[in-house]
Design an enzyme around this catalytic site. Sequence first.
Site, PDB file in Angstrom:
ATOM      1  N   ARG A 254       0.851  -1.181   0.000  1.00 35.74           N
ATOM      2  CA  ARG A 254       0.000   0.000   0.000  1.00 35.74           C
ATOM      3  C   ARG A 254       0.887   1.231   0.000  1.00 35.74           C
ATOM      4  O   ARG A 254       2.061   1.175   0.401  1.00 35.74           O
ATOM      5  CB  ARG A 254      -0.917   0.007   1.227  1.00 35.74           C
ATOM      6  CG  ARG A 254      -1.909  -1.152   1.280  1.00 35.74           C
ATOM      7  CD  ARG A 254      -2.782  -1.056   2.522  1.00 35.74           C
ATOM      8  NE  ARG A 254      -3.790  -2.118   2.574  1.00 35.74           N
ATOM      9  CZ  ARG A 254      -3.612  -3.308   3.133  1.00 35.74           C
ATOM     10  NH1 ARG A 254      -2.444  -3.602   3.714  1.00 35.74           N
ATOM     11  NH2 ARG A 254      -4.577  -4.213   3.130  1.00 35.74           N
ATOM     12  N   LYS A 279      -2.609  -2.380   7.460  1.00 39.21           N
ATOM     13  CA  LYS A 279      -4.032  -2.158   7.671  1.00 39.21           C
ATOM     14  C   LYS A 279      -4.568  -3.176   8.665  1.00 39.21           C
ATOM     15  O   LYS A 279      -4.291  -4.367   8.564  1.00 39.21           O
ATOM     16  CB  LYS A 279      -4.779  -2.284   6.340  1.00 39.21           C
ATOM     17  CG  LYS A 279      -6.223  -1.856   6.400  1.00 39.21           C
ATOM     18  CD  LYS A 279      -6.847  -1.872   5.019  1.00 39.21           C
ATOM     19  CE  LYS A 279      -8.296  -1.395   5.055  1.00 39.21           C
ATOM     20  NZ  LYS A 279      -8.908  -1.404   3.692  1.00 39.21           N
ATOM     21  N   HIS A 385      -2.105   3.559  -5.524  1.00 39.54           N
ATOM     22  CA  HIS A 385      -2.646   2.318  -4.951  1.00 39.54           C
ATOM     23  C   HIS A 385      -3.044   1.322  -6.038  1.00 39.54           C
ATOM     24  O   HIS A 385      -3.120   0.113  -5.784  1.00 39.54           O
ATOM     25  CB  HIS A 385      -3.857   2.636  -4.072  1.00 39.54           C
ATOM     26  CG  HIS A 385      -4.333   1.471  -3.259  1.00 39.54           C
ATOM     27  ND1 HIS A 385      -3.659   1.025  -2.141  1.00 39.54           N
ATOM     28  CD2 HIS A 385      -5.405   0.639  -3.416  1.00 39.54           C
ATOM     29  CE1 HIS A 385      -4.307  -0.020  -1.632  1.00 39.54           C
ATOM     30  NE2 HIS A 385      -5.368  -0.268  -2.394  1.00 39.54           N
ATOM     31  N   ARG A 388      -0.852  -1.756  -6.462  1.00 44.82           N
ATOM     32  CA  ARG A 388      -1.103  -2.929  -5.616  1.00 44.82           C
ATOM     33  C   ARG A 388      -2.152  -3.835  -6.264  1.00 44.82           C
ATOM     34  O   ARG A 388      -1.991  -5.055  -6.275  1.00 44.82           O
ATOM     35  CB  ARG A 388      -1.562  -2.455  -4.237  1.00 44.82           C
ATOM     36  CG  ARG A 388      -1.981  -3.555  -3.274  1.00 44.82           C
ATOM     37  CD  ARG A 388      -2.301  -2.930  -1.925  1.00 44.82           C
ATOM     38  NE  ARG A 388      -3.132  -3.777  -1.079  1.00 44.82           N
ATOM     39  CZ  ARG A 388      -2.664  -4.708  -0.247  1.00 44.82           C
ATOM     40  NH1 ARG A 388      -1.363  -4.919  -0.159  1.00 44.82           N
ATOM     41  NH2 ARG A 388      -3.495  -5.405   0.500  1.00 44.82           N
ATOM     42  N   HIS A 411      -4.565  -9.921   3.207  1.00 47.21           N
ATOM     43  CA  HIS A 411      -6.021  -9.967   3.328  1.00 47.21           C
ATOM     44  C   HIS A 411      -6.432 -11.000   4.369  1.00 47.21           C
ATOM     45  O   HIS A 411      -5.921 -12.125   4.368  1.00 47.21           O
ATOM     46  CB  HIS A 411      -6.666 -10.327   1.984  1.00 47.21           C
ATOM     47  CG  HIS A 411      -6.588  -9.232   0.975  1.00 47.21           C
ATOM     48  ND1 HIS A 411      -6.762  -9.437  -0.381  1.00 47.21           N
ATOM     49  CD2 HIS A 411      -6.351  -7.896   1.124  1.00 47.21           C
ATOM     50  CE1 HIS A 411      -6.642  -8.295  -1.019  1.00 47.21           C
ATOM     51  NE2 HIS A 411      -6.390  -7.343  -0.136  1.00 47.21           N
ATOM     52  N   TYR A 420      -9.995  -9.554  -7.537  1.00 53.40           N
ATOM     53  CA  TYR A 420      -9.086  -9.212  -8.626  1.00 53.40           C
ATOM     54  C   TYR A 420      -9.331 -10.092  -9.840  1.00 53.40           C
ATOM     55  O   TYR A 420      -9.490  -9.625 -10.949  1.00 53.40           O
ATOM     56  CB  TYR A 420      -7.630  -9.320  -8.155  1.00 53.40           C
ATOM     57  CG  TYR A 420      -7.302  -8.313  -7.078  1.00 53.40           C
ATOM     58  CD1 TYR A 420      -7.241  -6.967  -7.373  1.00 53.40           C
ATOM     59  CD2 TYR A 420      -7.074  -8.708  -5.768  1.00 53.40           C
ATOM     60  CE1 TYR A 420      -6.950  -6.031  -6.390  1.00 53.40           C
ATOM     61  CE2 TYR A 420      -6.784  -7.786  -4.780  1.00 53.40           C
ATOM     62  CZ  TYR A 420      -6.731  -6.450  -5.101  1.00 53.40           C
ATOM     63  OH  TYR A 420      -6.451  -5.530  -4.134  1.00 53.40           O
TER      64      TYR A 420
END
Length: 444
Positions: A254, A279, A385, A388, A411, A420
């Site tokens: 990120r 995150k 971003h 990514r 994740h 994705y």
Amino acid sequence: MSLDRFRQYLQKLNPTAPDAKWSEIWLRRFFEFWKTPHNENLSIDAQRLIAFLQHVKARGTPAWQRHQAAVSAGRYQTMLGGKVDEAVADVIRRLADAAESQRRGDAAAAARERHFPTDEPAIVTELRRTLRRQRYKYDTEKAYTGWVRRFLAANPGRKAEQLAEPEIRSFLSNLTMDQQGGVAANTLKQAKSALLFLYQKVLGRQLAFLEHSQATKPKKLPVVLNRDEVRAIRQYLRGTKQLMFDLMYGSGLRHKECRRLRIKDLQIDDGTILVRNGKGEKDRITMLPSSLRQAVIEQIERCRRNHDQDLARGEGEVFMPDALARKYPNESRKFSWQWLLPSGRARVDPRSGRAWRHHVSEAFLSKTFAQALAATRCTKNAVPHTLRHSFATHLLEDGTDIRTVQELLGHTDVKTTMVYLHVMNRPGLSIRSPLDAMVEPATD
């Protein structure tokens, strides 16, 4: 000429803190402030020095730079009269104390993070105290205090204690029905969280059910650049900005994670990057592309040289997470804790009030990225971003197992990764960064 004579004097003196170059620059500014020709001698006394220092302070010049200016004035006075007047020497001493205080910060303020803006309502300051006590990040503090200030501005003449559910419902509903189109769902959620925190955690009041107009959150697919587009944008970047670009695309970082990398987080021999406090406060390990090893090594050496210079000036300190600054007070000056992508100059930390060198800002890459994107005539709404997203998508296109991509991205749920590309899992393939295939020269 007086300035020429001072330059020659500095060459013989060979001073440090400030060095000859900066000492001459400060004296030149002193001449310009008092509108004195460079070929004439300039009279310097404490009153004139203080007037100049007040002028540069009003322009935002920190104490350590004002101390350099005062020292330079003292050197000029010594050149002319053989010594520094006691009144001027006293100004230099007081500024030295102020500069040291700004570098290291007040111990109590640093420990308890009690550096607050002076122009905000008392309830907003109390909100800051509560957020810091509960270890919320500074980004959250900025967002929450901003929403509370907007809420108070929407109800002028009334204190937060006098406001309740009706005013909160009205404020949140107005955000969604704004004439400009209303706020996004996540923005509304943030505003609501800020007000709930204020009333529940700061004021200790439990609110009743808040029924208000909701903002819808549409399901959107992420913007993804194809490989040719990544290559086209990359050719417009140079130096540190290209390194940031490569790390984000080649390692799936990120934007904030890339800016916050420290020297110790790069395991060059292992070809990995340890992403700290990402995150959701999670740590993870991702790949360091082999094609970036030399560029990273060169960047680390540049950081080492800059850090050595900072230490020589009595600086070289960086922000330390959580309680580490109190537990290990000397760690903040160690090279391993320095930022891989440091900013060009030291700034004052808004929480502790201490002056140190931070990492580069968000705009450092974003502005250049936007210019490069426009130059390629790519019509996609891409931002840094997006790299990514492209990293994940290209790995999946190459047949990388989706669970592996999930781990590299950090994740929690594989469903987040599946947005994705929906591809068949093909476990057992060796993992290789898409950047390596792009930049490595072809073999005969």
